[in-house]
Design an enzyme around this catalytic site. Structure first.
Site: not given
Length: 326
Positions: A31, A212
């Site tokens: 991420d 997401e």
């Protein structure tokens, strides 16, 4: 792990006596997001207190071991998210009003009782000569919290975007009711009256909503919404991919290349696993550094048996204004 609670109600990590670092052109991250201050790039990613790395050229990175970006985690996070300890997820960072603002995710796997916290700092020049974290973060409290059985959305994976009116907005979310958009005020907290809407969802099998990691990038009068479809965090079993839609306004609707609304399952493919270098790729971000637009994400490396590594690509824009990853 034992923790010491300070008089200002922060949970404090144990001091690192000798910080260790290493230099690599292939950092293992999850991420990732980036920021630049002066002639240095800083990369933040999921990890204990958030992982950090720095680079002068975005090619070789100095990764600091055992030096969390957040060396103090507010006690309110543990009250808001039972079971959350110090493994912080999916940050985002932006420079606005002459200050750095960083959002971070507090959650536990498979649950939507979560919180997005906020800290701010004057500068990102983080390290002394011996590798101590010198950023003076100020706790700004939570931006938004979700609670299981109360909310049908999940307060993780934040991304800041400045709207056409010059004010900040926040996109966030995963699974449940998909990607959420909220308006912020000048303190980077929820504006009043409250504004929240779902701008991307993807219901499959009549129940799951595997979407997401939103990121909105502004280019040539458009807002581009990148989201990740399918499943991360499974190594060689991961199925992550990134799709995009766009809107003339930050509030949407975001339509894909076939004019399908992302709130109704639309999305034009940007990147997926090529089955040669990466089994899957996702959780993306996009930036303009100097005169170049770049796309970053993490990829599940086949050579590294599914380990998550940094992927950087140039963005090429088609004649009709759609991003293609080189």
């Amino acid at each position: 792990m034992n923790r010491l609670v300070s008089i200002v109600s922060f949970v404090v990590f144990p001091l690192v006596v000798q910080a260790q670092s290493f230099v690599t052109d292939r950092p293992m991250v999850h991420d990732p997001v980036m920021a630049r201050e002066g002639n240095m790039y800083y990369m933040m990613s999921t990890g204990r207190g958030l992982q950090m790395a720095e680079s002068a050229d975005r090619k070789t990175w100095r990764v600091w071991r055992d030096v969390p970006l957040l060396d103090e985690i507010p006690a309110w996070t543990h009250d808001s998210v039972p079971g959350f300890r110090d493994h912080v997820w999916a940050p985002d960072i932006i420079r606005w009003q002459d200050r750095w603002w960083m959002a971070y995710s507090c959650s536990t796997f498979g649950k939507n009782t979560s919180a997005i916290g906020l800290v701010s700092a004057d500068s990102l020049r983080p390290l002394s000569a011996d590798g101590r974290n010198m950023i003076k973060w100020r706790d700004e409290g939570p931006i938004v919290c979700s609670k299981g059985k109360r909310d049908n959305w999940n307060a993780i994976d934040p991304n800041f975007i400045i709207g056409e009116d010059g004010m900040p907005w926040l996109v966030f979310g995963s699974f449940w009711d998909g990607i959420q958009l909220v308006r912020l005020d000048s303190t980077m907290h929820m504006a009043r009256p409250a504004y929240q809407r779902t701008i991307a969802r993807r219901v499959t099998n009549g129940r799951e909503n595997p979407v997401e990691a939103p990121f909105v990038f502004r280019h040539d009068g458009w807002f581009y919404l990148f989201v990740s479809w399918d499943y991360c965090c499974r190594g060689m079993e991961s199925t992550y991919k990134v799709v995009v839609g766009r809107s003339r306004t930050v509030a949407g609707p975001y339509l894909d290349r076939d004019d399908k609304d992302m709130a109704e399952g639309g999305g034009t493919l940007v990147i997926e696993g090529d089955k040669k270098r990466y089994e899957a790729a996702g959780h993306s971000a996009a930036y303009r550094f100097d005169d170049e637009d770049i796309f970053i994400c993490h990829g599940y490396s086949i050579a590294d048996k599914g380990a998550s590594v940094l992927v950087q690509k140039k963005i090429k824009w088609t004649e009709d204004g759609w991003p293609e990853i080189e």
